[in-house]
Write an enzyme that holds these catalytic residues in place. Structure first.
Site, short mmCIF file in Angstrom:
data_model
loop_
_atom_site.label_atom_id
_atom_site.label_comp_id
_atom_site.label_asym_id
_atom_site.label_seq_id
_atom_site.Cartn_x
_atom_site.Cartn_y
_atom_site.Cartn_z
N GLU A 225 0.88 -1.36 -0.02
CA GLU A 225 0.08 0.03 0.14
C GLU A 225 0.78 1.33 -0.13
OE1 GLU A 225 -3.19 0.54 -0.03
OE2 GLU A 225 -4.09 -1.53 -0.02
N SER B 183 -30.18 -24.09 52.05
CA SER B 183 -29.58 -24.55 52.93
C SER B 183 -28.08 -24.50 52.66
CB SER B 183 -29.79 -26.09 53.03
OG SER B 183 -31.16 -26.36 53.48
#
Length: 774
Positions: A84, A342
């Site tokens: 690029e 419990s």
């Protein structure tokens, strides 16, 4: 003079015009600043290894996976820059030679042959989109120069890495690598690097999941460029060209949605890194979906997995299916306040061990009780009489837990849990009371799991770590010895064994819980490395008939535990060990006194082996109403013949008889009853009346009777009577209290089955009978 004036005027122009240009540029930069900030940026929540869990798109539906230059493969950076913008590190933002070359090719061929934009100019267009006109190009150049002015080259490249388009709603190399390839951008191959380097040129036309042939042609063009520019070896490029481009449909991160939403609220980063294990999280969510069809309507579930060695949360499932609104699946039940049932019982027993109130073999009383208006019962609606602490914990009996909490203190218990990171949520203006231990206060699954880590962390409860950088915070909840004993009991290893026979890697220790009305079912487990928390129920709090911890949550707990088992001998060898602390030793104690007695002592009615903490042997814990005359230590005076006599009788010698608590007598053999145990009174010098209450008797039905209803009647009528005893009467049918309090009871039974009828007086004496109605 004229010449001098001309010279001065020229110098003014030479100095003034550049100065005006500089001022104009500065003013333009202030008026049109770089649009670097976003009002609603895209964000992503990731696992500890970087795997994306859930993405949150920006206002335009774009999602990104933020990366730094160091987090991207050097191969990709090479391909990108060489293809690029070869002069990226040297030009000032624009490359005049590239622009001139692109313009000449456009004129010569009448079409776009190559672009003249630099990476900086592409970043400028991504930040500030513009039309493809001359004015738009000028605007792009201006933005590129601004970028080079304000940012470093590394910053500009980082912006490109995170803003480049990759098709659809994907932006950035991080999002593209995970979506297309399912891997981090740091692990790209040569062929993958070349493919992703060219993709932003035409992301829609080159999408590899839709147009693999086009994508492969563009990729090969990049590979050829890398050879001609002597960047990559020819052999490597040749091998990469043979790699086909074929990708599955894009993979969007869809894990831990509720957890991800929570993390966004506590962290402002664009990429929020958590402690979750992506592989385990995926397995847990698949497991949840697999059991969804077996859950009752409108029911959901929650699961949490915590590595108790470092307190990192490795798995978090807040609901059964995020897409099922009928199950309120948008509610995170890991952090919701529910009744814990419990599951708090192991904490009261551990704290009571440290307090010296009990030891694992302490005699506790599972008998009917009334504390003011509070009448606790057991889950199975029955009573079991004398039980040890370890048996009461394993069987999750309610009455023994209430007895121990009453002795320890509800406020003290709630305060210790809060200090360790487990706050119990009570109604406004409510005080901690005995119902805490049976689920009478609210708690969160995440806090319960964190507190359970104390049983594996030598008594210290750790705070959950949701991000890798979070510090490890822990607070002392109980002693290492108490934590070790409770964990061994929950792992079904309550009986002492020699150290060479003791498992150093503790098997799964677990505890269940069921809230009142079957609204919540719990199972909490601790294996060698992890704490596992399971909850099932309806998020709206409505009851689910027949749902309880052992049936609804334990199967899921076992499945999760199987997922966490080591897969090799090496992994097994690395599991944490849990040796016996020096403060824990083995011993033998006697019931009913709860302490060691010499062999042959008549007060030792039953011997039990047990673990002891600091060698402590606290005596049997009694209820407040059992003190004094109703206690278990009877001082007696005996003559030479062994008969009971008055204290002032000749040759009277004091002895102590240890007897069973009166409420336990219905569950004891006849020979162990108090009346049978005490020596006979002397006829010449009998003991004075000790004000002991007369025995409580129940008449009207015999033990084991079969009652048949009269033909034509819908119920069986039983007239019953209680005699003897002391004070009022309290009647229980199959563990449920009846409204009657008199000595007489008329019982109507319209259902067939087995029944247990029990009557209790104010002295704690109990009479019970079992019968069958047909």
């Amino acid at each position: 003079m004229k010449i001098v004036y001309l010279i001065r005027t020229r110098w003014r122009w030479l100095v003034g015009v550049p100065l005006l240009l500089v001022l104009a540029v500065i003013a333009a930069d202030k008026i049109w600043p770089l649009p670097l900030s976003e009002v609603d940026p895209a964000r992503v929540v990731v696992a500890e290894d970087g795997t994306p869990l859930w993405r949150f798109a920006d206002a335009n539906g774009i999602w990104r996976y933020p990366v730094t230059i160091e987090e991207v493969s050097p191969r990709y950076l090479q391909a990108l820059i060489q293809y690029e913008d070869r002069w990226f590190w040297d030009h000032p933002g624009i490359n005049p030679f590239s622009i001139a070359r692109a313009a000449w090719q456009d004129l010569r061929y009448g079409r776009v042959v190559s672009g003249g934009s630099t990476l900086t100019m592409q970043v400028a267009r991504l930040l500030d989109p513009h039309s493809r006109t001359f004015g738009g190009k000028v605007r792009q150049v201006w933005r590129a120069l601004q970028l080079e002015w304000h940012l470093s080259k590394r910053d500009i490249l980082t912006l490109y890495l995170n803003r480049a388009p990759f098709g659809g709603t994907l932006q950035g190399i991080g999002a593209a690598s995970w979506a297309y390839l399912g891997k981090p951008p740091a692990k790209l191959s040569y062929a993958e690097a070349a493919l992703l380097a060219v993709l932003p040129q035409a992301p829609s036309r080159l999408r590899p999941d839709r147009w693999p042939q086009r994508a492969q042609a563009a990729r090969d063009k990049v590979l050829d460029r890398m050879v001609t520019q002597n960047v990559w070896p020819v052999s490597q490029v040749k091998e990469s060209r043979e790699e086909p481009v074929w990708l599955a449909p894009r993979q969007m991160p869809q894990l831990a949605p509720l957890f991800a939403r929570r993390m966004l609220g506590v962290n402002n980063a664009l990429k929020v890194t958590t402690t979750l294990d992506a592989s385990l999280q995926r397995q847990l969510e698949e497991l949840a979906l697999g059991v969804k069809s077996r859950l009752p309507a409108r029911s959901s579930l929650a699961m949490i997995v915590v590595d108790h060695t470092n307190m990192k949360v490795r798995g978090w499932v807040g609901s059964v299916d995020i897409n099922d609104d009928s199950r309120f699946s948008h509610v995170d039940m890991v952090s919701a306040v529910r009744s814990p049932g419990s599951v708090l019982k192991p904490f009261i027993y551990g704290l009571a061990l440290d307090e010296g109130l009990i030891h694992p073999a302490s005699l506790l009383q599972d008998v009917p009780r009334r504390v003011g208006d509070y009448r606790p019962g057991n889950f199975d609606s029955g009573f079991h009489g004398p039980v040890s602490m370890s048996e009461a914990l394993v069987r999750s009996l309610n009455l023994p837990a209430v007895q121990v909490l009453e002795a320890y203190g509800p406020k003290k218990f709630a305060g210790n849990l809060r200090n360790a990171g487990l706050p119990l949520i009570l109604p406004p203006d409510a005080e901690p009371n005995l119902s805490l231990i049976l689920g009478g206060a609210g708690a969160r699954l995440e806090d319960i799991a964190a507190a359970y880590s104390a049983f594996a962390r030598h008594g210290k409860a750790g705070k959950l770590r949701l991000t890798p950088g979070a510090p490890l915070v822990e607070r002392r909840l109980m002693s290492p010895g108490a934590a070790w004993i409770i964990r061994r009991i929950l792992a079904n290893e309550a009986q002492p064994v020699p150290d060479n026979a003791l498992a150093q890697v503790v098997p799964l220790a677990w505890k269940t819980g069921t809230s009142y009305g079957y609204r919540d079912a719990w199972a909490i487990g601790i294996n060698a490395r992890y704490v596992i928390g399971i909850w099932t129920g309806r998020p709206d709090g409505t009851p689910v008939a027949g749902q309880f911890g052992f049936a609804s949550a334990v199967p899921l707990l076992n499945q999760v535990n199987n997922l966490l088992q080591p897969r090799s001998a090496l992994e097994s060898a690395r599991l944490p060990r849990d040796p016996r602390p020096q403060t824990v030793s083995s011993g033998v104690i006697c019931w009913p006194g709860g302490q060691s007695l010499s062999p042959g002592d008549s007060n030792c009615r039953r011997r039990l082996s047990t673990w002891l903490l600091e060698g402590s042997q606290p005596p049997t814990l009694l209820m407040p109403e059992q003190e004094g005359l109703h206690g278990i230590n009877f001082p007696l005076w005996l003559n030479r013949e062994g008969h009971r006599v008055a204290v002032d009788c000749p040759d009277a010698q004091q002895k102590t008889w240890i007897v069973w608590p009166l409420p336990l007598e219905p569950w004891l053999p006849a020979g162990e009853h108090r009346a049978a145990r005490l020596p006979a009174a002397d006829k010449v010098c009998p003991p004075r009346d000790d004000n002991a209450p007369p025995p409580l008797l129940l008449s009207g039905v015999r033990e084991g009777a079969v009652i048949k209803r009269v033909p034509g009647q819908a119920f069986a009528l039983l007239p019953l009577q209680s005699s003897g005893g002391e004070g009022g009467r309290w009647w229980f049918l199959n563990g449920e209290p009846l409204s009657a309090h008199s000595h007489l009871l008329s019982l109507k039974l319209d259902k067939s089955g087995e029944y247990q009828l029990l009557v209790m007086d104010d002295a704690g004496q109990v009479a019970t009978v079992h019968f069958v109605v047909q």
